[in-house]
Design a protein around this motif. Structure first.
Motif, PDB file in Angstrom:
ATOM      1  N   VAL A 191     -44.613  -7.847 -59.779  1.00  0.00           N
ATOM      2  CA  VAL A 191     -43.852  -6.825 -59.051  1.00  0.00           C
ATOM      3  C   VAL A 191     -42.355  -7.090 -59.147  1.00  0.00           C
ATOM      4  N   VAL A 192     -41.949  -8.341 -58.980  1.00  0.00           N
ATOM      5  CA  VAL A 192     -40.520  -8.668 -59.032  1.00  0.00           C
ATOM      6  C   VAL A 192     -39.955  -8.398 -60.425  1.00  0.00           C
ATOM      7  N   HIS A 193     -40.668  -8.837 -61.459  1.00  0.00           N
ATOM      8  CA  HIS A 193     -40.200  -8.561 -62.818  1.00  0.00           C
ATOM      9  C   HIS A 193     -40.161  -7.059 -63.102  1.00  0.00           C
ATOM     10  N   GLY A 194     -41.170  -6.338 -62.638  1.00  0.00           N
ATOM     11  CA  GLY A 194     -41.205  -4.898 -62.852  1.00  0.00           C
ATOM     12  C   GLY A 194     -40.048  -4.188 -62.177  1.00  0.00           C
ATOM     13  N   LEU A 195     -39.785  -4.534 -60.921  1.00  0.00           N
ATOM     14  CA  LEU A 195     -38.677  -3.901 -60.206  1.00  0.00           C
ATOM     15  C   LEU A 195     -37.333  -4.238 -60.838  1.00  0.00           C
ATOM     16  N   TYR A 196     -37.180  -5.490 -61.251  1.00  0.00           N
ATOM     17  CA  TYR A 196     -35.917  -5.890 -61.884  1.00  0.00           C
ATOM     18  C   TYR A 196     -35.718  -5.165 -63.210  1.00  0.00           C
ATOM     19  N   ASP A 197     -36.766  -5.062 -64.000  1.00  0.00           N
ATOM     20  CA  ASP A 197     -36.661  -4.371 -65.286  1.00  0.00           C
ATOM     21  C   ASP A 197     -36.367  -2.889 -65.089  1.00  0.00           C
ATOM     22  N   GLN A 198     -36.999  -2.266 -64.113  1.00  0.00           N
ATOM     23  CA  GLN A 198     -36.725  -0.860 -63.830  1.00  0.00           C
ATOM     24  C   GLN A 198     -35.280  -0.674 -63.403  1.00  0.00           C
ATOM     25  N   TYR A 199     -34.804  -1.543 -62.532  1.00  0.00           N
ATOM     26  CA  TYR A 199     -33.426  -1.434 -62.047  1.00  0.00           C
ATOM     27  C   TYR A 199     -32.428  -1.586 -63.184  1.00  0.00           C
ATOM     28  N   THR A 200     -32.593  -2.629 -64.003  1.00  0.00           N
ATOM     29  CA  THR A 200     -31.638  -2.842 -65.086  1.00  0.00           C
ATOM     30  C   THR A 200     -31.733  -1.755 -66.150  1.00  0.00           C
ATOM     31  N   SER A 201     -32.932  -1.300 -66.449  1.00  0.00           N
ATOM     32  CA  SER A 201     -33.085  -0.279 -67.488  1.00  0.00           C
ATOM     33  C   SER A 201     -32.566   1.079 -67.052  1.00  0.00           C
ATOM     34  N   LEU A 252     -46.921  -1.322 -64.965  1.00  0.00           N
ATOM     35  CA  LEU A 252     -47.157  -0.642 -63.699  1.00  0.00           C
ATOM     36  C   LEU A 252     -48.614  -0.799 -63.265  1.00  0.00           C
ATOM     37  N   VAL A 253     -49.543  -0.626 -64.201  1.00  0.00           N
ATOM     38  CA  VAL A 253     -50.973  -0.815 -63.898  1.00  0.00           C
ATOM     39  C   VAL A 253     -51.246  -2.267 -63.525  1.00  0.00           C
ATOM     40  N   GLN A 254     -50.637  -3.200 -64.243  1.00  0.00           N
ATOM     41  CA  GLN A 254     -50.837  -4.612 -63.952  1.00  0.00           C
ATOM     42  C   GLN A 254     -50.305  -4.986 -62.574  1.00  0.00           C
ATOM     43  N   SER A 255     -49.137  -4.479 -62.232  1.00  0.00           N
ATOM     44  CA  SER A 255     -48.569  -4.774 -60.917  1.00  0.00           C
ATOM     45  C   SER A 255     -49.429  -4.196 -59.800  1.00  0.00           C
ATOM     46  N   MET A 295     -60.577  -2.962 -59.537  1.00  0.00           N
ATOM     47  CA  MET A 295     -61.420  -3.077 -60.720  1.00  0.00           C
ATOM     48  C   MET A 295     -60.879  -2.227 -61.864  1.00  0.00           C
ATOM     49  N   PHE A 296     -60.434  -1.016 -61.571  1.00  0.00           N
ATOM     50  CA  PHE A 296     -59.853  -0.157 -62.603  1.00  0.00           C
ATOM     51  C   PHE A 296     -58.631  -0.815 -63.236  1.00  0.00           C
ATOM     52  N   CYS A 297     -57.719  -1.300 -62.407  1.00  0.00           N
ATOM     53  CA  CYS A 297     -56.499  -1.921 -62.925  1.00  0.00           C
ATOM     54  C   CYS A 297     -56.813  -3.198 -63.707  1.00  0.00           C
ATOM     55  N   PHE A 298     -57.809  -3.942 -63.250  1.00  0.00           N
ATOM     56  CA  PHE A 298     -58.189  -5.170 -63.931  1.00  0.00           C
ATOM     57  C   PHE A 298     -58.786  -4.864 -65.296  1.00  0.00           C
ATOM     58  N   VAL A 299     -59.685  -3.902 -65.342  1.00  0.00           N
ATOM     59  CA  VAL A 299     -60.375  -3.573 -66.592  1.00  0.00           C
ATOM     60  C   VAL A 299     -59.426  -2.916 -67.593  1.00  0.00           C
ATOM     61  N   VAL A 300     -58.494  -2.124 -67.128  1.00  0.00           N
ATOM     62  CA  VAL A 300     -57.554  -1.457 -68.025  1.00  0.00           C
ATOM     63  C   VAL A 300     -56.376  -2.368 -68.374  1.00  0.00           C
ATOM     64  N   GLY A 301     -55.904  -3.135 -67.419  1.00  0.00           N
ATOM     65  CA  GLY A 301     -54.718  -3.967 -67.631  1.00  0.00           C
ATOM     66  C   GLY A 301     -54.905  -5.079 -68.643  1.00  0.00           C
ATOM     67  N   GLN A 302     -56.079  -5.679 -68.684  1.00  0.00           N
ATOM     68  CA  GLN A 302     -56.324  -6.790 -69.611  1.00  0.00           C
ATOM     69  C   GLN A 302     -56.178  -6.370 -71.077  1.00  0.00           C
ATOM     70  N   PRO A 303     -56.950  -5.395 -71.555  1.00  0.00           N
ATOM     71  CA  PRO A 303     -56.830  -5.044 -72.975  1.00  0.00           C
ATOM     72  C   PRO A 303     -55.509  -4.376 -73.341  1.00  0.00           C
ATOM     73  N   ILE A 304     -54.945  -3.610 -72.415  1.00  0.00           N
ATOM     74  CA  ILE A 304     -53.676  -2.962 -72.739  1.00  0.00           C
ATOM     75  C   ILE A 304     -52.563  -3.993 -72.854  1.00  0.00           C
ATOM     76  N   SER A 305     -52.584  -5.048 -72.044  1.00  0.00           N
ATOM     77  CA  SER A 305     -51.558  -6.084 -72.166  1.00  0.00           C
ATOM     78  C   SER A 305     -51.652  -6.778 -73.521  1.00  0.00           C
ATOM     79  N   LEU A 306     -52.859  -6.992 -74.002  1.00  0.00           N
ATOM     80  CA  LEU A 306     -53.032  -7.587 -75.328  1.00  0.00           C
ATOM     81  C   LEU A 306     -52.543  -6.623 -76.406  1.00  0.00           C
TER      82      LEU A 306
END
Length: 137
Positions: free
Chosen positions: A3-13, A35-38, A66-77
Motif C-alpha cells: 500500500v505504501v509503495h502504491g500510494l507513493y508511486d501514484q503520488y509521484t507519477s 492495485l489488485v495486490q494491495s 481469494m480473488f485478489c490472491f488467485v489473480v495477483g500471483q500470476p499477473i505479478s509474474l
C-alpha cells in the motif's frame, strides 16, 4: 509494503512526474496488478485479524481475498517477466533509467507475493484458474 509503495508511486507519477496523466495512470497492467495486490494484502490482513480475534471473516472479504490472491500471483509474474523482456535492449544500450520504484513494481512485489504464497495457507488450485482468465478479459 504494498500500500505504501502504491500510494507513493501514484503520488509521484500523477502529481510530480506527469500531471497530465491523471486517470491514464491505471491504463498500465503494472499499476492495475499492484492495485489488485494491495487490495489482496489488505483483505488478507482483515481475514487474519478476524481469525486472531476468534471470529469468522465475512464472506465478501474472504471471496475478495481469494480473488485478489488467485489473480495477483500470476499477473505479478507476467508483469515482471514481460517488462524485463521488453526493456532489456534499452537497458543494455543505456537508454532506460531504472529507479527503485521500477525495480519494485516489476520484480520485488512479485517476489514478496511469492514469499507470501509459500508461507500462507491459502488454497491455490487449478480450479481457481478461471479468475485469471476473467481478469485478463
Amino acid at each position: 509494503i504494498f500500500v505504501v509503495h502504491g500510494l507513493y508511486d501514484q503520488y509521484t507519477s500523477i502529481f510530480i512526474d506527469e500531471p497530465s496523466q491523471s486517470i491514464w495512470y491505471y491504463f498500465y497492467l503494472t499499476h492495475q496488478s499492484r492495485l489488485v495486490q494491495s487490495l489482496g494484502q489488505l483483505t488478507e490482513w482483515m481475514c487474519a485479524r478476524s481469525f486472531f480475534k476468534g471470529e469468522i471473516p465475512s464472506a465478501w472479504i474472504s471471496k475478495t481475498t481469494m480473488f485478489c490472491f488467485v489473480v495477483g500471483q500470476p499477473i505479478s509474474l507476467l508483469v515482471a517477466v514481460g517488462y524485463w523482456l521488453m526493456v532489456w535492449s534499452d537497458l543494455e544500450d543505456g537508454k532506460l533509467d531504472v529507479t527503485y520504484l521500477t525495480v519494485y513494481n516489476h520484480g520485488i512485489n512479485g517476489l514478496l507475493l511469492f514469499i507470501s504464497f509459500m508461507i500462507s495457507r491459502m488454497p491455490y488450485s487449478c480450479s481457481n484458474g478461471g479468475w485469471v482468465i476473467l481478469a485478463g478479459i
